[in-house]
Design an enzyme around this catalytic site. Structure first.
Site, PDB file in Angstrom:
ATOM      1  N   ARG A  53     123.647  22.136  59.014  1.00 41.57           N
ATOM      2  CA  ARG A  53     124.022  23.390  59.658  1.00 41.57           C
ATOM      3  C   ARG A  53     123.288  24.512  58.926  1.00 41.57           C
ATOM      4  NH1 ARG A  53     125.196  25.324  55.342  1.00 41.57           N
ATOM      5  NH2 ARG A  53     126.013  27.112  56.468  1.00 41.57           N
ATOM      6  N   GLY A  54     123.494  25.765  59.396  1.00 46.22           N
ATOM      7  CA  GLY A  54     122.695  26.869  58.876  1.00 46.22           C
ATOM      8  C   GLY A  54     121.450  26.995  59.750  1.00 46.22           C
ATOM      9  N   ALA A  55     121.171  28.220  60.196  1.00 49.60           N
ATOM     10  CA  ALA A  55     120.141  28.419  61.219  1.00 49.60           C
ATOM     11  C   ALA A  55     118.780  27.781  60.878  1.00 49.60           C
ATOM     12  CB  ALA A  55     119.994  29.915  61.506  1.00 49.60           C
ATOM     13  N   ARG A  90     123.663  23.525  69.509  1.00 47.10           N
ATOM     14  CA  ARG A  90     124.291  24.728  68.953  1.00 47.10           C
ATOM     15  C   ARG A  90     123.622  25.941  69.593  1.00 47.10           C
ATOM     16  NH1 ARG A  90     126.125  24.959  63.096  1.00 47.10           N
ATOM     17  NH2 ARG A  90     127.499  26.454  64.117  1.00 47.10           N
ATOM     18  N   GLN A 203     132.753  27.108  54.859  1.00 44.14           N
ATOM     19  CA  GLN A 203     131.411  26.907  54.299  1.00 44.14           C
ATOM     20  C   GLN A 203     131.228  27.651  52.976  1.00 44.14           C
ATOM     21  OE1 GLN A 203     132.039  27.630  57.508  1.00 44.14           O
ATOM     22  NE2 GLN A 203     130.426  26.917  58.888  1.00 44.14           N
ATOM     23  N   ASP A 244     122.110  34.283  62.074  1.00 48.15           N
ATOM     24  CA  ASP A 244     121.762  33.222  63.036  1.00 48.15           C
ATOM     25  C   ASP A 244     120.838  33.739  64.118  1.00 48.15           C
ATOM     26  OD1 ASP A 244     124.543  32.442  61.821  1.00 48.15           O
ATOM     27  OD2 ASP A 244     123.538  30.616  62.496  1.00 48.15           O
ATOM     28  N   ASN A 254     125.972  36.667  62.919  1.00 47.72           N
ATOM     29  CA  ASN A 254     126.187  35.738  61.800  1.00 47.72           C
ATOM     30  C   ASN A 254     127.612  35.195  61.906  1.00 47.72           C
ATOM     31  OD1 ASN A 254     125.243  34.486  59.335  1.00 47.72           O
ATOM     32  ND2 ASN A 254     126.658  35.805  58.234  1.00 47.72           N
ATOM     33  N   LYS A 255     127.974  34.354  60.964  1.00 49.02           N
ATOM     34  CA  LYS A 255     129.277  33.683  60.960  1.00 49.02           C
ATOM     35  C   LYS A 255     130.433  34.657  61.221  1.00 49.02           C
ATOM     36  CE  LYS A 255     129.865  30.191  60.631  1.00 49.02           C
ATOM     37  NZ  LYS A 255     129.962  29.350  61.836  1.00 49.02           N
TER      38      LYS A 255
HETATM   39  O1  MRU Z   1     128.075  27.458  61.553  1.00 47.76           O
HETATM   40  P1  MRU Z   1     127.071  27.428  60.459  1.00 47.76           P
HETATM   41  O2  MRU Z   1     127.577  26.837  59.187  1.00 47.76           O
HETATM   42  O3  MRU Z   1     125.763  26.816  60.897  1.00 47.76           O
HETATM   43  O4  MRU Z   1     126.799  28.962  60.173  1.00 47.76           O
HETATM   44  C1  MRU Z   1     125.911  29.360  59.171  1.00 47.76           C
HETATM   45  C2  MRU Z   1     125.759  30.823  59.088  1.00 47.76           C
HETATM   46  O5  MRU Z   1     126.398  31.583  59.768  1.00 47.76           O
HETATM   47  C3  MRU Z   1     124.688  31.329  58.171  1.00 47.76           C
HETATM   48  O6  MRU Z   1     125.048  32.538  57.609  1.00 47.76           O
HETATM   49  C4  MRU Z   1     123.405  31.500  58.984  1.00 47.76           C
HETATM   50  O7  MRU Z   1     123.106  30.346  59.711  1.00 47.76           O
HETATM   51  C5  MRU Z   1     122.257  31.838  58.114  1.00 47.76           C
HETATM   52  S1  MRU Z   1     121.747  30.445  57.196  1.00 47.76           S
HETATM   53  C6  MRU Z   1     120.462  30.827  56.197  1.00 47.76           C
END
Ligand code: MRU
Length: 371
Positions: A53-55, A90, A203, A244, A254-255
């Site tokens: 996970r993470g963009a 996603r 996370q 994201d 973002n999250k």
């Molecule tokens: O749902 P996730 O864990 O994929 O969300 C991650 C985030 O929101 C991060 O802040 C974002 O992807 C940036 S990662 C460098």
């Protein structure tokens, strides 16, 4: 970055030269386990279930997913099917679409027999580019943290608040929001990170705390609602989060919960920075709140919490009464007006259309030509 002192990335090509290794992030921080991905379907499942996970890491993994799909069938139809399947995993992080577009561009005009090698080559490049970009984000952002620390009375540390996980686990290596933290820490800048737990999937508590700990960065995990209180009491010098998707005018998705941190930061005069690689910018969009698709995930993530029992088992327990309705919005949008600066590989950029277009002219032009 290092795991138990050993240099480790989040994704790699296995010794057989074709299958792909990942860290299973759903088992962290309690167990460090790796998984070998051998098919498109396995890659799609790893992204959808958030083993990765993470963009930026979602994009890099999807790139290898295309390569694995072409290994089975290098036709145009298979390429199209693979991209459609991966794109559906996603919806919010635009790095996924960016990586798929890059893969299609790398293979589309080649004869079938050349496609597989070209796909593996481009996927490997995407991974290497991610690491280089994040290192540059770190160098630019570390200057901010060094300046903050230099203004402290003796013994003071730069106090950073971060949300979710935008560290090396969210990328191929180094991280985005945490890249400045790692670079500054390695330069000897005294700092401390306040880590939002980041419900529902935690996370922050599980991943950010783990990776900061592995690297020896001082940090404290806080409940999600604590940041405003800390800011009111002058205990935070800067907020740095990841993204994201960032629109052409600098709105930041973002999250979930990021927006509330930005509001609290504004009210308390705390600078609010976003660390992002350029593939996170979506030049085709201008209004983040109206245009960015917000992923909604299963109710279980809110209704339950996963953790380690006293006798060493990983278990999920329910925290919401049976029968209560539950909503699970995974992301929110922070308007550009609340953002102090975008820390990119090309420096710290104002969250404005003209500034972003000037810094990334080619990407901005390609997008307006396509649109
Ligand atoms: O749902 P996730 O864990 O994929 O969300 C991650 C985030 O929101 C991060 O802040 C974002 O992807 C940036 S990662 C460098």
């Amino acid at each position: 970055m290092k795991v138990d002192g050993k240099p480790t990335r989040t994704i790699w090509l296995e010794g057989d030269g074709w299958s792909v290794g990942i860290i299973d992030q759903t088992a962290l921080p309690h167990r460090f386990t790796t998984v070998r991905l051998t098919t498109l379907e396995e890659v799609a499942r790893a992204i959808a279930t958030m083993q990765v996970r993470g963009a930026p890491l979602i994009g890099a993994t999807a790139a290898y997913g295309v390569a694995l799909a072409l290994r089975a069938d290098a036709s145009d139809e298979a390429l199209e099917r693979a991209c459609a399947m991966l794109a559906a995993t996603r919806p919010t992080a635009v790095n996924l679409k960016w990586a798929l577009d890059e893969m299609v561009a790398a293979v589309r005009n080649r004869p079938r027999e050349q496609r597989l090698a070209a796909a593996y080559r481009r996927a490997a490049e995407i991974c290497e580019e991610d690491v280089a970009i994040n290192q540059a984000i770190g160098v630019h952002g570390a200057k901010l943290l060094a300046a903050i620390a230099a203004n402290k009375t003796s013994g003071g540390r730069a106090q950073v608040l971060t949300h979710c996980n935008a560290g090396w686990l969210a990328t191929v290596d180094v991280g985005t929001a945490l890249a400045p933290v790692y670079v500054a820490h390695d330069q000897g800048v005294p700092l401390h990170v306040w880590v939002d737990e980041t419900r529902p999937r935690n996370q922050g508590a599980a991943l950010t705390a783990w990776e900061l700990g592995q690297h020896g960065v001082p940090h404290t995990v806080i409940a999600d609602n604590t940041g405003g209180h800390l800011m009111q009491h002058g205990m935070i010098d800067a907020v740095i989060v990841g993204a994201d998707r960032v629109t052409a005018n600098g709105d930041v998705c973002n999250k979930i919960g990021t927006y509330l941190k930005a509001l609290a930061a504004k009210d308390n005069g705390v600078p609010f920075y976003v660390g992002l690689p350029s593939p996170t910018i979506d030049f085709s969009l201008s209004d983040g709140r109206a245009e960015i698709p917000i992923e909604q995930r299963g109710a279980d993530e809110v209704a339950t919490v996963t953790g380690l029992t006293a006798d060493g088992r990983i278990e999920r327990v329910r925290v919401v009464p049976d029968g209560s309705a539950v909503a699970n919005y995974a992301f929110d949008v922070t308007p550009a007006r609340l953002v102090s600066g975008l820390i990119t590989e090309r420096g710290i950029i104002a969250p404005r259309r003209d500034a972003l277009a000037a810094a990334f002219a080619q990407r901005a032009q390609t997008s307006s030509a396509a649109g």
